[in-house]
Design a protein around this motif. Structure first.
Motif, PDB file in Angstrom:
ATOM      1  N   ALA A   1       2.880   7.735  -5.552  1.00  0.00           N
ATOM      2  CA  ALA A   1       2.477   7.015  -6.754  1.00  0.00           C
ATOM      3  C   ALA A   1       2.888   7.809  -7.983  1.00  0.00           C
ATOM      4  O   ALA A   1       2.864   9.043  -7.968  1.00  0.00           O
ATOM      5  N   LYS A   2       3.297   7.101  -9.030  1.00  0.00           N
ATOM      6  CA  LYS A   2       3.614   7.777 -10.290  1.00  0.00           C
ATOM      7  C   LYS A   2       2.298   8.160 -10.951  1.00  0.00           C
ATOM      8  O   LYS A   2       1.403   7.345 -11.101  1.00  0.00           O
ATOM      9  N   ALA A   3       2.200   9.418 -11.282  1.00  0.00           N
ATOM     10  CA  ALA A   3       0.966   9.902 -11.884  1.00  0.00           C
ATOM     11  C   ALA A   3       1.265  11.113 -12.761  1.00  0.00           C
ATOM     12  O   ALA A   3       2.297  11.766 -12.608  1.00  0.00           O
TER      13      ALA A   3
ATOM     14  N   ARG B   1      -2.960   7.507 -12.773  1.00  0.00           N
ATOM     15  CA  ARG B   1      -1.949   6.842 -11.949  1.00  0.00           C
ATOM     16  C   ARG B   1      -1.275   5.735 -12.756  1.00  0.00           C
ATOM     17  O   ARG B   1      -1.939   4.999 -13.457  1.00  0.00           O
ATOM     18  N   GLU B   2       0.035   5.638 -12.599  1.00  0.00           N
ATOM     19  CA  GLU B   2       0.801   4.593 -13.273  1.00  0.00           C
ATOM     20  C   GLU B   2       1.283   3.609 -12.229  1.00  0.00           C
ATOM     21  O   GLU B   2       1.713   3.987 -11.159  1.00  0.00           O
ATOM     22  N   GLU B   3       1.226   2.332 -12.559  1.00  0.00           N
ATOM     23  CA  GLU B   3       1.695   1.305 -11.630  1.00  0.00           C
ATOM     24  C   GLU B   3       3.122   0.916 -11.956  1.00  0.00           C
ATOM     25  O   GLU B   3       3.592   1.012 -13.024  1.00  0.00           O
TER      26      GLU B   3
ATOM     27  N   GLN C   1       0.837  -1.193   0.000  1.00  0.00           N
ATOM     28  CA  GLN C   1       0.000   0.000   0.000  1.00  0.00           C
ATOM     29  C   GLN C   1       0.873   1.243   0.000  1.00  0.00           C
ATOM     30  O   GLN C   1       2.054   1.175   0.309  1.00  0.00           O
ATOM     31  N   ARG C   2       0.268   2.381  -0.342  1.00  0.00           N
ATOM     32  CA  ARG C   2       0.953   3.670  -0.336  1.00  0.00           C
ATOM     33  C   ARG C   2       0.292   4.606   0.658  1.00  0.00           C
ATOM     34  O   ARG C   2      -0.918   4.547   0.852  1.00  0.00           O
TER      35      ARG C   2
ATOM     36  N   GLN D   1      -3.243   6.606   0.147  1.00  0.00           N
ATOM     37  CA  GLN D   1      -3.990   6.022  -0.977  1.00  0.00           C
ATOM     38  C   GLN D   1      -5.054   5.086  -0.396  1.00  0.00           C
ATOM     39  O   GLN D   1      -4.730   4.058   0.202  1.00  0.00           O
TER      40      GLN D   1
END
Length: 194
Positions: A179-181, A192-194, A52-53, A56
């Protein structure tokens, strides 16, 4: 010196007080009928993302099925680990939130801060409880859940596989990396990028 008048308790006053106190509550207890018995359940689902982040939102979902042949009086789920104890005696409240419970299971609150109820559970039926939570502290944490057939009494729940106590542990790692976004220039939506 003036003396305070004596207060006399007459039999009529005692009866009136007893009637007032007897009338409090009125509704049947949700754990009525919870005898010293053993009930059997299966945890059909215990899901909580292992990674988890911070900040989020995520969900903890527990689905419990009554695999026995008797109705469970009031299915109770206790979840420990949303908070931990920090600080000492000088702190008014030594607990801190590891997760913020944004939305607990509907109509399941109790007077206990880490315990929820799902009501009566007929044989063969499943109760699903969902907590929407937001991680607040990075690191490795564990949630422990335990299932009971009522808030009070000597009744107990066993897992269908034979375990004497219906409980489980969920290990989680919360990262503080964002998170990358990016913002989609056409729509303005955050992607959002995973």
């Amino acid at each position: 010196m003036r003396r305070a008048p004596a207060i006399l308790c007459t039999p009529a006053a005692a009866v009136a007080a007893a009637l007032v106190f007897a009338g409090c509550g009125g509704a049947e207890r949700r754990d009525a009928g919870a005898r010293d018995e053993s009930y059997t359940v299966a945890v059909q689902r215990a899901s909580f993302p292992r990674e988890q982040r911070l900040a989020q939102r995520t969900a903890l979902v527990l689905a419990v099925r009554n695999t026995g042949d008797r109705t469970i009086p009031n299915l109770v789920v206790t979840v420990r680990g949303f908070t931990d104890r920090r600080g000492g005696a000088r702190n008014a409240d030594p607990t801190r939130d590891l997760w913020i419970v944004d939305q607990p299971p509907a109509a399941a609150a109790t007077a206990l801060p880490d315990t929820w109820t799902a009501g009566r559970l007929q044989p063969g039926r499943t109760a699903t409880l969902r907590w929407d939570v937001t991680p607040a502290v990075a690191g490795r944490h564990e949630l422990r859940y335990e299932i009971a057939p009522a808030l009070t009494g000597a009744a107990r729940v066993r897992l269908a596989g034979g375990s004497a106590v219906a409980q489980g542990v969920l290990d989680v790692r919360v990262t503080d990396k964002p998170a990358k976004a990016h913002v989609d220039p056409r729509t303005g939506a955050v992607v959002r990028e995973e």
